[in-house]
Write a protein that holds these residues in place. Sequence first.
Motif, short mmCIF file in Angstrom:
data_model
loop_
_atom_site.label_atom_id
_atom_site.label_comp_id
_atom_site.label_asym_id
_atom_site.label_seq_id
_atom_site.Cartn_x
_atom_site.Cartn_y
_atom_site.Cartn_z
N ILE A 1 -36.91 -3.35 23.03
CA ILE A 1 -35.93 -2.95 22.01
C ILE A 1 -34.59 -3.64 22.30
O ILE A 1 -33.86 -3.24 23.20
CB ILE A 1 -35.73 -1.41 21.98
CG1 ILE A 1 -37.10 -0.71 21.83
CG2 ILE A 1 -34.78 -1.03 20.86
CD1 ILE A 1 -37.00 0.80 21.73
N PRO A 2 -34.27 -4.70 21.54
CA PRO A 2 -32.94 -5.30 21.69
C PRO A 2 -31.92 -4.32 21.11
O PRO A 2 -32.10 -3.85 19.99
CB PRO A 2 -32.99 -6.57 20.83
CG PRO A 2 -34.41 -6.69 20.34
CD PRO A 2 -35.05 -5.35 20.47
N SER A 3 -30.88 -4.02 21.87
CA SER A 3 -29.96 -3.00 21.38
C SER A 3 -28.54 -3.22 21.88
O SER A 3 -28.33 -3.67 23.00
CB SER A 3 -30.44 -1.62 21.83
OG SER A 3 -29.52 -0.63 21.45
N ILE B 1 -36.97 -3.82 16.34
CA ILE B 1 -35.60 -4.17 15.95
C ILE B 1 -34.94 -2.91 15.38
O ILE B 1 -35.45 -2.31 14.43
CB ILE B 1 -35.62 -5.29 14.88
CG1 ILE B 1 -36.37 -6.53 15.40
CG2 ILE B 1 -34.21 -5.62 14.40
CD1 ILE B 1 -35.64 -7.34 16.43
N VAL B 2 -33.81 -2.51 15.97
CA VAL B 2 -33.19 -1.23 15.57
C VAL B 2 -31.77 -1.40 15.03
O VAL B 2 -31.06 -0.43 14.81
CB VAL B 2 -33.15 -0.23 16.74
CG1 VAL B 2 -34.56 0.16 17.16
CG2 VAL B 2 -32.38 -0.81 17.93
N GLY B 3 -31.36 -2.66 14.83
CA GLY B 3 -29.99 -2.87 14.34
C GLY B 3 -29.92 -4.12 13.50
O GLY B 3 -30.89 -4.88 13.39
N TYR B 4 -28.76 -4.33 12.93
CA TYR B 4 -28.52 -5.47 12.06
C TYR B 4 -28.67 -6.78 12.83
O TYR B 4 -28.23 -6.89 13.98
CB TYR B 4 -27.11 -5.37 11.47
CG TYR B 4 -26.70 -6.56 10.65
CD1 TYR B 4 -27.26 -6.76 9.40
CD2 TYR B 4 -25.79 -7.48 11.14
CE1 TYR B 4 -26.90 -7.87 8.64
CE2 TYR B 4 -25.43 -8.59 10.40
CZ TYR B 4 -25.99 -8.78 9.15
OH TYR B 4 -25.64 -9.87 8.41
N GLN B 5 -29.32 -7.78 12.22
CA GLN B 5 -29.48 -9.10 12.85
C GLN B 5 -28.82 -10.15 11.96
O GLN B 5 -29.26 -10.39 10.84
CB GLN B 5 -30.98 -9.43 13.01
CG GLN B 5 -31.79 -8.37 13.74
CD GLN B 5 -31.36 -8.20 15.19
OE1 GLN B 5 -31.14 -9.17 15.90
NE2 GLN B 5 -31.22 -6.95 15.62
N ALA B 6 -27.76 -10.76 12.46
CA ALA B 6 -27.02 -11.74 11.66
C ALA B 6 -27.81 -13.04 11.51
O ALA B 6 -28.67 -13.35 12.33
CB ALA B 6 -25.67 -12.03 12.31
N HIS B 7 -27.49 -13.78 10.44
CA HIS B 7 -28.12 -15.08 10.21
C HIS B 7 -27.95 -15.97 11.43
O HIS B 7 -26.90 -15.97 12.07
CB HIS B 7 -27.47 -15.78 9.01
CG HIS B 7 -28.00 -15.27 7.71
ND1 HIS B 7 -29.24 -15.62 7.23
CD2 HIS B 7 -27.47 -14.42 6.81
CE1 HIS B 7 -29.44 -15.01 6.08
NE2 HIS B 7 -28.39 -14.26 5.81
N GLY B 8 -28.98 -16.74 11.74
CA GLY B 8 -28.86 -17.72 12.82
C GLY B 8 -29.16 -17.17 14.20
O GLY B 8 -29.20 -17.91 15.16
N THR B 9 -29.38 -15.86 14.32
CA THR B 9 -29.66 -15.30 15.65
C THR B 9 -31.17 -15.28 15.90
O THR B 9 -31.97 -15.31 14.96
CB THR B 9 -29.13 -13.86 15.78
OG1 THR B 9 -29.76 -13.05 14.78
CG2 THR B 9 -27.62 -13.81 15.58
N LEU B 10 -31.54 -15.22 17.17
CA LEU B 10 -32.95 -15.13 17.54
C LEU B 10 -33.56 -13.86 16.95
O LEU B 10 -34.70 -13.85 16.47
CB LEU B 10 -33.08 -15.14 19.07
CG LEU B 10 -34.47 -14.95 19.67
CD1 LEU B 10 -35.47 -15.96 19.12
CD2 LEU B 10 -34.41 -15.04 21.20
N GLY B 11 -32.78 -12.79 16.95
CA GLY B 11 -33.26 -11.52 16.38
C GLY B 11 -33.64 -11.69 14.92
O GLY B 11 -34.67 -11.19 14.47
N ARG B 12 -32.81 -12.42 14.18
CA ARG B 12 -33.08 -12.63 12.77
C ARG B 12 -34.36 -13.45 12.57
O ARG B 12 -35.18 -13.17 11.69
CB ARG B 12 -31.88 -13.35 12.13
CG ARG B 12 -32.02 -13.60 10.64
CD ARG B 12 -32.13 -12.27 9.86
NE ARG B 12 -31.86 -12.47 8.46
CZ ARG B 12 -30.75 -12.06 7.85
NH1 ARG B 12 -29.82 -11.41 8.52
NH2 ARG B 12 -30.56 -12.27 6.57
#
Length: 468
Positions: free
Chosen positions: A245-247, A365-376
């Motif tokens: 969980i990335p947080s 994924i438990v939160g907002y992921q901005a454009h261009g990030t690995l999370g996104r």
Amino acid sequence: MKISFYGAAGEVTGSCYYVETSRARVLVDFGLHQGTREQRQRNRVLPPVPFDRLDAVVLTHAHIDHSGRLPLLKRQGYTRQIYCTPATRDLVELLLRDSAELQQADAKRMTKRNERRGKPAVRPLYSVEDAIAILDQLSTLRYDTPAEVAPGVSIRFVDAGHILGSASIEMTVVDGGVKRVIVFSGDIGQNGMPLLRDPTPLAKADLVLMESTYGDRDHRPLEQTIEEAAGIMREAVWNKEKVLIPSFAVGRSQLILYYLNKLARSGRVPEFPVFLDSPMAIDALKLYRKYLHVLDAETREQTRNGEYPLDVPNLTCTVTPDESRKINDMHCCAVVIAGSGMCTGGRIIHHLRHNIWRRNVTVLIVGYQAHGTLGRQLVEGAKFVRIFGERVIVRATVRTLGGLSAHAGQSELLAWAGNYEKNAAGQRPRFVLTHGEPGARAALQAKLKATLAIDAELPEWGGSITLN
Ligand SMILES: [Zn+2]
């Protein structure tokens, strides 16, 4: 009296307001602009404020988009106090130090790049020393305790229910024999979230400066989110999966712990080991205990009954990198909570590299992921991602859990605004909307007009309004 807008005007970061009267100058929030390189570059351009002649700085809450430029104040000659709640003070210490480390790492990386191009070295926006130095100027005020912070300017913090220590500011200003009340909403939390109290509705004001982050929509019901989380966790435990969980370290990590604990305690999910693999999240977790008295009634009640809801039986807090690495040896069911929240750095990157190519792994994924990030990229279903320059196949299951927001949705914002009383002339206070992307802000403006007959203003950066 005049209020100028030097950040979070038509955007969500860089919060900064400047209040001037005939005898006082007060700055409210001094946050970092975050996002793209161009946006971050704006942090180096200071607003036209006479920093050395300010009487006071007041801080709504610890988030870096509200507090992140405070370390610049000393160099600008500001030596007086920065007022905030006690919990905010402690969180600011964690967050500013982290922010300074990121600034230094950024500057180092850019300097290296510049060297190869024959360009000059890049100085960090501020150093860890700058961040530590400003802490001496933090002066704490408890909730609901009015205090005069500048000639004719007194403030009262009330709980904004957004993160631990967060506040709305009720500022009473007396200037030229005229008394006016200005409310700075700060970031307003969601009602009914665990741990934190609900945002405090205020009723009296002449001017309200209000956030509009989710001015265009409501969040989905929390119960639905928890139900979905229970399903994901049951499946993961059943399949003996590792759940990453990335947080964000402050707020979101503790909320996730709360829910994991609740699901296990209530028997909805079998018990499983949890690793909190973030020194900052571990420090923040301790602060929840320290500030139990400002948490919600339910949490205090449970604690009195010996069931503090953040006492997670199977929790391991991993502080050192060595402890963190040992988690890699575990392949059976375990939950790992680590930063950064958008997978742009931090220990989560190591966990992803070690696990994302495996099949019995879930990334939640438990939160907002901005454009261009690995999370996104993960959210968007990338088959391969680049981690530390290496192309890695994604075989893990990526699940997204929506609805966990620290911000009020549109309906709650409208209710908060609708709580203000009309004056003798039958008018509601003057409203100014800030801290929202243009679309969200315009949507809230339209709703305020349609439902409450409020004509809210939308200032741009550098704009100002006068209050007579
Ligand atoms: Zn915030």
